[in-house]
Design a protein around this motif. Structure first.
Motif, PDB file in Angstrom:
ATOM      1  N   UNK A 253       0.828  -1.202   0.000  1.00 12.29           N
ATOM      2  CA  UNK A 253       0.000   0.000   0.000  1.00 12.29           C
ATOM      3  C   UNK A 253       0.864   1.256   0.000  1.00 12.29           C
ATOM      4  N   UNK A 254       1.936   1.247   0.777  1.00  9.10           N
ATOM      5  CA  UNK A 254       2.835   2.407   0.828  1.00  9.10           C
ATOM      6  C   UNK A 254       3.482   2.659  -0.525  1.00  9.10           C
ATOM      7  N   UNK A 255       3.914   1.590  -1.190  1.00  9.49           N
ATOM      8  CA  UNK A 255       4.545   1.729  -2.508  1.00  9.49           C
ATOM      9  C   UNK A 255       3.546   2.228  -3.546  1.00  9.49           C
ATOM     10  N   UNK A 256       2.335   1.638  -3.546  1.00  7.66           N
ATOM     11  CA  UNK A 256       1.304   2.049  -4.499  1.00  7.66           C
ATOM     12  C   UNK A 256       0.956   3.521  -4.313  1.00  7.66           C
ATOM     13  N   UNK A 257       0.702   3.924  -3.087  1.00 10.40           N
ATOM     14  CA  UNK A 257       0.278   5.302  -2.833  1.00 10.40           C
ATOM     15  C   UNK A 257       1.374   6.291  -3.215  1.00 10.40           C
ATOM     16  N   UNK A 258       2.621   5.937  -2.967  1.00 10.56           N
ATOM     17  CA  UNK A 258       3.736   6.848  -3.273  1.00 10.56           C
ATOM     18  C   UNK A 258       3.904   7.035  -4.769  1.00 10.56           C
ATOM     19  N   UNK A 259       3.923   5.934  -5.521  1.00 10.92           N
ATOM     20  CA  UNK A 259       4.159   6.079  -6.962  1.00 10.92           C
ATOM     21  C   UNK A 259       2.918   6.604  -7.660  1.00 10.92           C
ATOM     22  N   UNK A 260       1.726   6.233  -7.175  1.00 14.04           N
ATOM     23  CA  UNK A 260       0.496   6.725  -7.803  1.00 14.04           C
ATOM     24  C   UNK A 260       0.376   8.237  -7.642  1.00 14.04           C
ATOM     25  N   UNK A 261       0.769   8.761  -6.486  1.00 13.41           N
ATOM     26  CA  UNK A 261       0.738  10.213  -6.277  1.00 13.41           C
ATOM     27  C   UNK A 261       1.647  10.918  -7.272  1.00 13.41           C
TER      28      UNK A 261
END
Length: 330
Positions: A253-261
């Motif tokens: 979740x942390x990786x997804x949210x960071x790159x998606x932002x």
């Protein structure tokens, strides 16, 4: 009509990549980028995993009209096809049957178990319907789903971990994460460092890595901005991987949210990924929804077409006055 085997790249590369792009444009063209000759030369024919005996293409009047892959992996025989869908139906069906006949010979030589998985593209898509017409109705499974991001998850990095941008100097650690994370799947093929460096050098994706305070890199995500065949600009998350020991702690979740932002601010129409079958609920909790499923046909090897075909080894092909000379394989 002849089938060429043992090809290692060369005079037919442009025709093969042209056919590849035709097949990509059949369904969901927004999700596919145009490939070029360098792509297939470097990422196919010059990769460490490439076996020229697993690849064949069909020539009709000296033009490539279809190609196929047939390989053994995870205890299964696997087949993937691409054909020139602009041909008349009668010729098109003959090309598919001829390629499947070659694939059967190849898989019999590899002594695969009785069941074969035939990659059929998207559920209810062009290739799915074509294979049903040629092969018949058989059980199906859904090895992956294309999923589109609808809502950004809130970023939260678990205690003891940190995120940062990655680069080529991290590729060796990234390869270790990939191989540990995906080795449990039956489709898994170990990723070698040489191939990974080549892929990252050519594609130049965004990379975010997650580090454990004492173990170094334990997960990563990579993504690229790509112009789809239909002209739209989208962001594709190519890989999300976390070492098994560190899964279930919120790192994905942390990786997804960071790159998606980061991607969301690049003026893209969509952010999407291909979910491994069975992980759709996981990605659903991160804000993605299923757009369409990939499908495979599960066909007994003995029930694949078995036509008389003319096989030609690529090493015997020569060009003189634009006429291809060949010797039949016995």
């Amino acid at each position: 009509m002849i089938i060429v085997t043992g090809y290692r790249g060369g005079i037919f590369d442009e025709e093969i990549v042209g056919l590849l792009n035709k097949c990509k444009s059949l369904d969901e063209a927004w999700a596919e980028r145009l490939s070029n000759v360098e792509d297939i030369r470097e990422l196919w024919f010059r990769s460490t995993w490439y076996n020229p005996e697993d690849f064949a293409f069909i020539l009709i009047n000296d033009r490539v009209r279809g190609y196929a892959w047939a390989w053994k992996n995870g205890g299964f025989g696997r087949i993937s096809l691409c054909v020139d869908f602009g041909m008349p139906s009668s010729i098109l069906y003959n090309v598919v049957e001829a390629l499947l006949s070659w694939a059967r010979l190849r898989l019999e030589k590899l002594r695969v178990p009785s069941k074969v998985r035939i990659v059929a593209g998207y559920e209810h898509g062009y290739m799915h319907k074509l294979l049903r017409e040629v092969v018949g109705l058989y059980p199906e499974d859904y090895p992956a789903s294309i999923m589109v991001l609808e809502k950004l998850p809130k970023p939260r990095v678990p205690e003891g971990y940190s995120l940062r941008e990655g680069g080529l100097s991290d590729v060796e650690a990234i390869v270790r994460v990939y191989n540990e994370a995906f080795s449990r799947y039956d489709w898994f093929i170990p990723w070698r460092l040489e191939d990974a460096i080549k892929w990252y050098t050519m594609r130049k994706p965004y990379i975010i890595v997650v580090e454990h305070h004492s173990e170094g890199i334990v997960g990563y995500i990579d993504a690229e901005i790509r112009r789809g065949i239909d002209g739209s600009v989208n962001a594709y998350i190519a890989t999300l991987a976390v070492k098994p020991k560190h899964q279930g702690k919120g790192l994905g979740k942390a990786l997804i949210s960071t790159i998606a932002s980061k991607l969301w601010n690049k003026d893209v129409e969509r952010i999407f990924l291909d979910s491994v079958g069975g992980l759709e609920k996981f990605y659903g909790k991160l804000g993605f929804r299923v757009w369409r499923r990939h499908v495979s046909l599960l066909v007994p090897l003995s029930e694949l077409p078995s036509r008389n075909i003319t096989l030609v080894d690529a090493s015997s092909l020569g060009v003189k006055n634009n006429i291809f000379k060949y010797n039949k394989l016995t």
